[in-house]
Scaffold this motif. Sequence first.
Motif, PDB file in Angstrom:
ATOM      1  N   ASP A 260      89.262 -36.928 -30.256  1.00 15.03           N
ATOM      2  CA  ASP A 260      89.079 -37.733 -29.051  1.00 15.03           C
ATOM      3  C   ASP A 260      87.843 -37.123 -28.349  1.00 15.03           C
ATOM      4  N   ASN A 261      87.577 -35.710 -28.148  1.00 16.05           N
ATOM      5  CA  ASN A 261      86.750 -35.065 -27.434  1.00 16.05           C
ATOM      6  C   ASN A 261      85.312 -35.537 -28.017  1.00 16.05           C
ATOM      7  N   MET A 262      85.280 -35.683 -29.412  1.00 18.27           N
ATOM      8  CA  MET A 262      83.906 -36.013 -30.138  1.00 18.27           C
ATOM      9  C   MET A 262      83.625 -37.493 -29.704  1.00 18.27           C
ATOM     10  N   GLN A 263      84.730 -38.244 -29.811  1.00 22.39           N
ATOM     11  CA  GLN A 263      84.301 -39.682 -29.520  1.00 22.39           C
ATOM     12  C   GLN A 263      83.891 -40.008 -28.087  1.00 22.39           C
ATOM     13  N   LEU A 264      84.606 -39.185 -27.062  1.00 20.85           N
ATOM     14  CA  LEU A 264      84.063 -39.195 -25.700  1.00 20.85           C
ATOM     15  C   LEU A 264      82.785 -38.716 -25.587  1.00 20.85           C
ATOM     16  N   ALA A 265      82.286 -37.768 -26.084  1.00 20.45           N
ATOM     17  CA  ALA A 265      80.965 -37.085 -25.979  1.00 20.45           C
ATOM     18  C   ALA A 265      80.078 -38.219 -26.525  1.00 20.45           C
ATOM     19  N   GLU A 266      80.377 -38.837 -27.638  1.00 15.94           N
ATOM     20  CA  GLU A 266      79.395 -39.712 -28.362  1.00 15.94           C
ATOM     21  C   GLU A 266      79.373 -41.049 -27.362  1.00 15.94           C
ATOM     22  N   ASP A 267      80.308 -41.530 -27.103  1.00 15.62           N
ATOM     23  CA  ASP A 267      80.387 -42.573 -26.042  1.00 15.62           C
ATOM     24  C   ASP A 267      79.611 -42.373 -24.724  1.00 15.62           C
ATOM     25  N   VAL A 302      69.270 -43.880 -31.375  1.00 13.48           N
ATOM     26  CA  VAL A 302      70.456 -43.149 -31.022  1.00 13.48           C
ATOM     27  C   VAL A 302      71.594 -43.951 -30.856  1.00 13.48           C
ATOM     28  N   LEU A 303      71.354 -44.975 -30.135  1.00 15.67           N
ATOM     29  CA  LEU A 303      72.378 -46.101 -29.999  1.00 15.67           C
ATOM     30  C   LEU A 303      72.855 -46.686 -31.149  1.00 15.67           C
ATOM     31  N   LYS A 304      72.040 -46.846 -32.251  1.00 13.74           N
ATOM     32  CA  LYS A 304      72.273 -47.498 -33.496  1.00 13.74           C
ATOM     33  C   LYS A 304      73.090 -46.802 -34.333  1.00 13.74           C
ATOM     34  N   GLU A 305      72.999 -45.401 -34.431  1.00  6.46           N
ATOM     35  CA  GLU A 305      73.584 -44.420 -35.301  1.00  6.46           C
ATOM     36  C   GLU A 305      75.270 -44.015 -34.916  1.00  6.46           C
ATOM     37  N   ASN A 306      75.882 -43.800 -35.908  1.00  6.85           N
ATOM     38  CA  ASN A 306      77.355 -43.161 -35.595  1.00  6.85           C
ATOM     39  C   ASN A 306      76.774 -41.779 -35.935  1.00  6.85           C
ATOM     40  N   PHE A 307      77.313 -40.687 -34.955  1.00  8.20           N
ATOM     41  CA  PHE A 307      76.802 -39.260 -34.930  1.00  8.20           C
ATOM     42  C   PHE A 307      77.631 -38.827 -36.033  1.00  8.20           C
ATOM     43  N   ILE A 308      76.913 -37.947 -37.025  1.00  5.90           N
ATOM     44  CA  ILE A 308      77.420 -37.414 -38.159  1.00  5.90           C
ATOM     45  C   ILE A 308      78.294 -36.438 -37.720  1.00  5.90           C
ATOM     46  N   ARG A 309      79.614 -36.191 -38.480  1.00 12.88           N
ATOM     47  CA  ARG A 309      80.508 -35.195 -37.886  1.00 12.88           C
ATOM     48  C   ARG A 309      80.712 -34.237 -39.200  1.00 12.88           C
ATOM     49  N   LEU A 310      80.525 -32.943 -38.910  1.00 14.42           N
ATOM     50  CA  LEU A 310      80.813 -31.875 -39.908  1.00 14.42           C
ATOM     51  C   LEU A 310      81.004 -30.641 -39.404  1.00 14.42           C
TER      52      LEU A 310
END
Length: 468
Positions: A260-267, A302-310
């Motif tokens: 959830d935290n990652m999603q919040l940061a990306e949004d 940046v708006l188009k990409e889904n941030f890569i998570r690893l």
Amino acid sequence: METVKRTKIVDVLRSKDFGTTVLVKGWVRTRRGSKQISFIALNDGSTIHNVQIVVNTEAFDEETLKPITTGACISVTGILTESQGKGQDAEIQATDIFVYGTADPATYPLQKKGHSLEFLRENAHLRPRTNTFGAVFRIRHHMAIAIHQFFHERGFFYFHTPIITGSDCEGAGQMFEVTTMNLYQLKKDDLGVIDYSNDFFGKQTSLTVSGQLEGELAALALGAIYTFGPTFRAENSNTPRHLAEFWMIEPEVAFNEIDDNMQLAEDFIKHCVRWALDNCKDDIEFLNNMFDKELIERLQSVLKENFIRLTYTEGVHILEEAVAKGHTFEFPVFWGADLAAEHERYLVEEHFKCPVILTDYPKEIKSFYMKQNNDGKTVRAMDVLFPKIGEIIGGSQREEDYDKLARRADEMGVPTKDIWWYLDTRRFGTAPHSGFGLGFERLLLFVTGMANIRDVIPFPRTPHNAEF
Ligand code: ATP
Ligand code: MN
């Protein structure tokens, strides 16, 4: 003559009421022309664009016109006219001019065009009057609004954490002390230890390095909060990405886990970038053309990409492979090492070519409060890494278990007696929760394309620099 109300230049340039009388006030950017006719480019800060004032010099006396030089402040009444030149629609045929303040060309520092950013840093008191810094500081304002808007819309509460603090959240040095004691006559005990009992707060206090610990108290009551305030770090690092005084935004959310935290940061970051593109178009276009031809493209991508998570571990593998293939880094890469900006930027700019969120870092290189994973080696940390910047956000899921938290604090030398109030949250009604910190100026570096963090804050504080 009937009195006319002042119009801001941003509105004058949009107006189509040709033939009406307008009143504008602002600072002269340039003046050129011939004996009969003078063109003044006037700017009042409301927009990057100047309005052109056309002056029939024969209609004015010499005394009025002479002091109208770069930097002077004037008030102009005139007829709004459709411009013959291209680029802008409206100009003003002056009928009346009043000079508020002159700027002697012999001493006014902002004369010739194209001052270096370094020169402007040395004249930080005047640099807001340049196109570049006008643009940057208007964008800075819009980003602050975007941030409040984002959280307010999602039901977060803006929570004010203290600037003077009695605790050191990171458990490390690098804080500025706050004292009213006379430094020439410090009272010390037999061992040479300073006696703070007579100091203002009766104990050692400092400027905050983060509002997080207090933010967590609020999240475990109000549910979802954010802080947005000044933050101070006395680290002696003279880099283009570090300030001694910067602004940080720290959301903290009860019941949020690391995903959830990652999603919040990306949004959150995407909202801010979209806001900038929608509301700061002219200023961003200016900066794009002046400094960084790929700025707008980078913001849009940046708006188009889904941030890569690893995971950190996967990230280190990629870096080790790069080294094996002949890529050289200044700092060594191995599991357990703190990543330097060069490593972060390799992942973002060379390998993935898009923003990256790294998670699950070795516990030794992260703070005591981060939730411990079952492997006994890593913690649920997350860093958001951005092109050109490196780390823009640092955050984590927090350790909610009292015993684990207290043990880790002890192991890392954090004096638990100073943060008894923080530990209390894990004794009474503890809950899973997560949060992160975004450096406001790092976001501004990204959005403006400026290369040095000293150029996105009005009055930068860095080692040996606090003149303005
Ligand atoms: P870095 O590794 O870049 O020094 P950090 O890991 O010490 O940063 P955190 O404690 O995670 O930083 O702080 C959260 C965020 O605050 C960072 O991701 C960054 O955006 C910002 N930040 C941290 N230190 C500074 C600084 N000295 N000047 C400006 N922004 C900063
Ligand atoms: Mn960090």
